[in-house]
Enzyme design. Structure first.
Site, PDB file in Angstrom:
ATOM      1  N   ARG A   1      40.730 -51.351 -35.301  1.00 46.19           N
ATOM      2  CA  ARG A   1      40.402 -52.977 -34.862  1.00 46.19           C
ATOM      3  C   ARG A   1      39.992 -52.768 -33.424  1.00 46.19           C
ATOM      4  NH1 ARG A   1      45.143 -54.464 -38.960  1.00 46.19           N
ATOM      5  NH2 ARG A   1      45.517 -56.946 -38.446  1.00 46.19           N
TER       6      ARG A   1
ATOM      7  N   ARG B   1      50.932 -67.282 -46.884  1.00 40.98           N
ATOM      8  CA  ARG B   1      51.384 -66.156 -47.632  1.00 40.98           C
ATOM      9  C   ARG B   1      52.906 -65.420 -47.684  1.00 40.98           C
ATOM     10  NH1 ARG B   1      48.153 -61.144 -45.391  1.00 40.98           N
ATOM     11  NH2 ARG B   1      49.465 -61.122 -43.218  1.00 40.98           N
TER      12      ARG B   1
ATOM     13  N   LYS C   1      42.677 -57.728 -47.082  1.00 41.53           N
ATOM     14  CA  LYS C   1      42.940 -55.983 -47.386  1.00 41.53           C
ATOM     15  C   LYS C   1      44.229 -55.554 -48.147  1.00 41.53           C
ATOM     16  CE  LYS C   1      42.711 -56.025 -42.418  1.00 41.53           C
ATOM     17  NZ  LYS C   1      42.900 -57.099 -42.526  1.00 41.53           N
TER      18      LYS C   1
ATOM     19  N   ARG D   1      56.310 -63.580 -43.539  1.00 45.43           N
ATOM     20  CA  ARG D   1      56.013 -62.581 -42.097  1.00 45.43           C
ATOM     21  C   ARG D   1      55.505 -63.744 -40.530  1.00 45.43           C
ATOM     22  NH1 ARG D   1      51.659 -59.274 -43.234  1.00 45.43           N
ATOM     23  NH2 ARG D   1      51.252 -59.365 -41.136  1.00 45.43           N
TER      24      ARG D   1
ATOM     25  N   ARG E   1      45.821 -64.794 -33.863  1.00 43.80           N
ATOM     26  CA  ARG E   1      45.676 -63.408 -34.672  1.00 43.80           C
ATOM     27  C   ARG E   1      44.298 -63.784 -34.901  1.00 43.80           C
ATOM     28  NH1 ARG E   1      49.675 -63.705 -39.206  1.00 43.80           N
ATOM     29  NH2 ARG E   1      47.830 -61.593 -40.070  1.00 43.80           N
TER      30      ARG E   1
HETATM   31  P1  ADP Z   1      46.898 -58.649 -41.107  1.00 39.36           P
HETATM   32  O1  ADP Z   1      46.010 -58.007 -41.081  1.00 39.36           O
HETATM   33  O2  ADP Z   1      46.946 -59.964 -41.929  1.00 39.36           O
HETATM   34  O3  ADP Z   1      46.502 -59.224 -39.102  1.00 39.36           O
HETATM   35  P2  ADP Z   1      48.433 -56.515 -40.258  1.00 39.36           P
HETATM   36  O4  ADP Z   1      49.236 -56.060 -41.380  1.00 39.36           O
HETATM   37  O5  ADP Z   1      47.183 -55.067 -41.310  1.00 39.36           O
HETATM   38  O6  ADP Z   1      48.067 -57.437 -41.370  1.00 39.36           O
HETATM   39  O7  ADP Z   1      48.410 -56.635 -39.171  1.00 39.36           O
HETATM   40  C1  ADP Z   1      49.932 -56.679 -38.126  1.00 39.36           C
HETATM   41  C2  ADP Z   1      49.900 -56.749 -36.301  1.00 39.36           C
HETATM   42  O8  ADP Z   1      49.960 -55.470 -36.873  1.00 39.36           O
HETATM   43  C3  ADP Z   1      49.093 -57.058 -36.020  1.00 39.36           C
HETATM   44  O9  ADP Z   1      48.979 -58.144 -35.318  1.00 39.36           O
HETATM   45  C4  ADP Z   1      48.766 -55.727 -35.148  1.00 39.36           C
HETATM   46  O10 ADP Z   1      50.152 -56.712 -33.965  1.00 39.36           O
HETATM   47  C5  ADP Z   1      48.985 -54.922 -35.656  1.00 39.36           C
HETATM   48  N1  ADP Z   1      48.518 -53.851 -35.995  1.00 39.36           N
HETATM   49  C6  ADP Z   1      47.998 -52.976 -36.900  1.00 39.36           C
HETATM   50  N2  ADP Z   1      47.090 -52.287 -37.235  1.00 39.36           N
HETATM   51  C7  ADP Z   1      46.442 -52.364 -35.829  1.00 39.36           C
HETATM   52  C8  ADP Z   1      45.692 -51.868 -35.279  1.00 39.36           C
HETATM   53  N3  ADP Z   1      44.781 -51.126 -35.316  1.00 39.36           N
HETATM   54  N4  ADP Z   1      45.226 -51.690 -33.637  1.00 39.36           N
HETATM   55  C9  ADP Z   1      46.036 -52.956 -33.386  1.00 39.36           C
HETATM   56  N5  ADP Z   1      47.363 -53.529 -33.851  1.00 39.36           N
HETATM   57  C10 ADP Z   1      47.589 -53.502 -34.808  1.00 39.36           C
END
Ligand code: ADP
Ligand code: ZN
Length: 213
Positions: free
Chosen positions: A85, A124, A13, A157, A168
């Site tokens: 999400r 990554r 993404k 990360r 996750r």
């Molecule tokens: P990835 O899609 O690779 O997991 P992101 O950077 O989008 O990485 O998200 C990292 C973390 O941030 C998630 O594991 C969650 O804890 C938090 N997060 C991000 N977006 C949301 C969301 N829409 N709702 C809840 N938690 C979120």
């Protein structure tokens, strides 16, 4: 006009968002990036988010929806990356779009098999400064630990460590995947194959955006 980029952690993404920004001039909102920025700055929101993020859990819906609501504007077309999400976040977004008289262009789902995701995520690396995404095998930096784009520091990360990744991925299956049906039923879901070179995947994304933009 708002477009959603939807996919499991590691589905690409972030990378595709950058491509769309560059090619189409769209704005980009990544909830993950917003949380990481807040954590870095030590804000109250960052402290709250950190409690959940460190274990790979989701930040509570009301916190996320509130944050997105403050940022979402009608200025120019925008990609949402990593939001919604959960089903309540999907409803929350729908309300925000109504309030702000914004239209949903569509939802692009980057489909990647589970077995590939683990590999992509453990390898990554990301630039702390500009967010450029690398991979130790598939897309290494020219100079170790230094971003090719901005010379920022390239890091692993914390939530890309194996024990957190498992969680996750299961959070994605349990809490996020139900949104696929939600958007399919609304007739706005575009599913694409997320496997292959990032440029190949982007040409699939591009085709959808050009047709519907
Ligand atoms: P990835 O899609 O690779 O997991 P992101 O950077 O989008 O990485 O998200 C990292 C973390 O941030 C998630 O594991 C969650 O804890 C938090 N997060 C991000 N977006 C949301 C969301 N829409 N709702 C809840 N938690 C979120
Ligand atoms: Zn950089």
């Amino acid at each position: 006009m708002i477009w959603l980029l939807f996919g499991a952690p590691g589905s690409g993404k972030g990378t595709q968002s950058k491509n769309i920004q560059a090619e189409f001039g769209f704005g980009h909102l990544s909830t993950g990036d917003m949380f990481r920025k807040n954590i870095k700055e030590g804000t109250a929101l960052g402290k709250k988010a950190q409690e959940f993020m460190k274990d790979g859990n989701l930040v509570p819906d009301e916190v996320v929806i509130g944050m997105v609501g403050e940022e979402l504007s009608a200025e120019k077309p925008c990609i949402l990356d990593g939001f919604p999400r959960t089903l309540p976040q999907g409803e929350g977004l729908s309300n925000l779009l109504d309030e702000k008289s914004l239209a949903l262009g569509g939802v692009i789902y980057l489909e990647v098999p589970h077995s590939d995701l683990m590999n992509r995520l453990t390898g990554r690396r990301v630039c702390k400064k500009c967010g450029e995404v690398y991979h130790i095998d598939f897309k290494p930096t020219t100079k170790e630990g230094v971003c090719d784009v901005c010379e920022g520091e390239v890091i692993h990360r914390n939530d890309d460590k194996p024990e957190v990744i498992e969680n996750r991925l299961s959070v994605f299956l349990n809490q996020t995947e139900p949104l696929l049906k939600y958007y399919k039923d609304k007739g706005v879901l575009y599913k694409i194959d997320g496997v292959g070179e990032s440029s190949e995947v982007f040409s699939r994304v591009e085709e959808i955006l050009r047709k519907n933009h």
